[in-house]
Design a protein around this motif. Sequence first.
Motif, PDB file in Angstrom:
ATOM      1  N   THR A  49       0.855  -1.191   0.000  1.00  0.00           N
ATOM      2  CA  THR A  49       0.000   0.000   0.000  1.00  0.00           C
ATOM      3  C   THR A  49       0.887   1.235   0.000  1.00  0.00           C
ATOM      4  OG1 THR A  49      -0.169  -0.144   2.413  1.00  0.00           O
ATOM      5  CG2 THR A  49      -1.991  -1.068   1.165  1.00  0.00           C
ATOM      6  N   ARG A  59      -7.240   3.095   2.883  1.00  0.00           N
ATOM      7  CA  ARG A  59      -6.065   2.350   3.326  1.00  0.00           C
ATOM      8  C   ARG A  59      -6.466   1.216   4.284  1.00  0.00           C
ATOM      9  NH1 ARG A  59      -0.632   4.217   5.026  1.00  0.00           N
ATOM     10  NH2 ARG A  59      -1.418   6.343   5.100  1.00  0.00           N
ATOM     11  N   LEU A  60      -7.308   1.551   5.268  1.00  0.00           N
ATOM     12  CA  LEU A  60      -7.680   0.538   6.260  1.00  0.00           C
ATOM     13  C   LEU A  60      -8.490  -0.597   5.650  1.00  0.00           C
ATOM     14  CD1 LEU A  60      -8.616   2.513   9.491  1.00  0.00           C
ATOM     15  CD2 LEU A  60      -6.702   0.940   9.141  1.00  0.00           C
ATOM     16  N   SER A  61      -9.424  -0.265   4.762  1.00  0.00           N
ATOM     17  CA  SER A  61     -10.271  -1.340   4.240  1.00  0.00           C
ATOM     18  C   SER A  61      -9.480  -2.243   3.299  1.00  0.00           C
ATOM     19  CB  SER A  61     -11.535  -0.786   3.581  1.00  0.00           C
ATOM     20  OG  SER A  61     -11.199  -0.011   2.473  1.00  0.00           O
ATOM     21  N   THR A  63      -6.310  -2.881   3.711  1.00  0.00           N
ATOM     22  CA  THR A  63      -5.453  -3.648   4.620  1.00  0.00           C
ATOM     23  C   THR A  63      -6.259  -4.765   5.289  1.00  0.00           C
ATOM     24  OG1 THR A  63      -4.113  -1.686   4.984  1.00  0.00           O
ATOM     25  CG2 THR A  63      -3.880  -3.442   6.602  1.00  0.00           C
ATOM     26  N   TYR A  64      -7.414  -4.402   5.812  1.00  0.00           N
ATOM     27  CA  TYR A  64      -8.276  -5.424   6.431  1.00  0.00           C
ATOM     28  C   TYR A  64      -8.670  -6.487   5.405  1.00  0.00           C
ATOM     29  CZ  TYR A  64      -9.117  -3.579  11.131  1.00  0.00           C
ATOM     30  OH  TYR A  64      -8.986  -3.208  12.438  1.00  0.00           O
ATOM     31  N   MET A  66      -7.107  -7.536   2.743  1.00  0.00           N
ATOM     32  CA  MET A  66      -6.009  -8.458   2.417  1.00  0.00           C
ATOM     33  C   MET A  66      -5.719  -9.402   3.579  1.00  0.00           C
ATOM     34  SD  MET A  66      -4.068  -9.439   0.052  1.00  0.00           S
ATOM     35  CE  MET A  66      -2.479 -10.117  -0.409  1.00  0.00           C
ATOM     36  N   ILE A  67      -5.749  -8.859   4.799  1.00  0.00           N
ATOM     37  CA  ILE A  67      -5.461  -9.717   5.962  1.00  0.00           C
ATOM     38  C   ILE A  67      -6.598 -10.730   6.161  1.00  0.00           C
ATOM     39  CG2 ILE A  67      -5.167  -9.692   8.492  1.00  0.00           C
ATOM     40  CD1 ILE A  67      -3.416  -7.155   8.019  1.00  0.00           C
ATOM     41  N   VAL A  73       0.363  -7.425   4.272  1.00  0.00           N
ATOM     42  CA  VAL A  73       0.400  -6.082   3.693  1.00  0.00           C
ATOM     43  C   VAL A  73       1.682  -5.383   4.126  1.00  0.00           C
ATOM     44  CG1 VAL A  73      -0.795  -3.851   3.560  1.00  0.00           C
ATOM     45  CG2 VAL A  73      -2.121  -5.955   3.852  1.00  0.00           C
ATOM     46  N   ASP A  75       3.215  -1.600   4.098  1.00  0.00           N
ATOM     47  CA  ASP A  75       2.845  -0.204   3.830  1.00  0.00           C
ATOM     48  C   ASP A  75       4.098   0.634   3.588  1.00  0.00           C
ATOM     49  OD1 ASP A  75       0.826   1.906   3.677  1.00  0.00           O
ATOM     50  OD2 ASP A  75       1.854   2.694   5.444  1.00  0.00           O
TER      51      ASP A  75
END
Length: 308
Positions: A49, A59-61, A63-64, A66-67, A73, A75
């Motif tokens: 990212t 960014r958060l969505s 990241t969430y 992918m995890i 991830v 960054d």
Amino acid sequence: MGLKGRDVISALDFSRAEVEELFRLAERLREEIAERRILDYARGRLMATVFMEPSTRTRLSFTYAMIRLGGAVVDFGPEAATSRAKGESLEDSLRMVDGYGPDVIVLRQGTPGMAEKVAEVCEAPVINAGDGWNEHPTQALLDVYTIWRELGRVDGVTVGIMGDLKHGRTPSSLSYMLSLFDGVKIWYIAPDPLQIRPEVVERVEGRVEYSKTSKLEDVIEELDVLYVTRLQKERFPDPEEYERLKGSYRVDADFLRKFRKIPIIMHPLPRVWELDESVDSLPQAKYFEQAVNGMYVRAALVKEILGI
Ligand code: ASP
């Protein structure tokens, strides 16, 4: 679906069939995530990212997403802490990010059209997470996904897109994605200096019916969806113009209750003063659900791009 390995630069990169397939996959992933929290589709896969403009939800969505798919991830970090602060070009930085071998790169930066150039030099697929005022295709995906979930259809809907349509990237991408469907009508609601950019209406011409107005009250009862956006303060060349236009449109619960019919209310967020907190308790307020929907539809998109 043929999304494997593809870059996502514009909302018009998708076909209607691909968009609908992503919505159905997002629904399936929602159920699987509710059951198992973390899935294993993306085990051993990496997402990079790179956010060179502020971001919370995107960014958060990603990241969430992918995890939750079981991947990892990396960054890029805040721009000021990287060689960008020493004067490195965006292309050079991205060439390096790509060189470490991520399976997908999610990029936000301020220059319109730059995501496309970066995608040309990167081997990994690049997802444009906002290129200045130009486009934000995955926001459009979650916006139309929200309409589809809430209304059960996209064909034939009437959507009012209100606010800073000139400097915003979400009104353009949303218009493009809506134009993939049939019988959509868009009302562009904004004071004249903030009306929709000519290139946007050129690209949807003949594919949606659209009109412009500066008065929400004249059209609100026609709308199925009211999509509110903030003034893009950071993109105003003249701070005085921002001050002059600040407060020129605003929606609150008292205003909405005056009408026979209240459409569902959406907003890409962040909101500033244009959408009052009094709206939050109305059943039509959908903006927080809309943001959460972003995680599921982005998970679906990443899964398809990775071909897993
Ligand atoms: N978060 C959205 C964007 O990045 C909307 C906004 O910032 O107003 O474009």
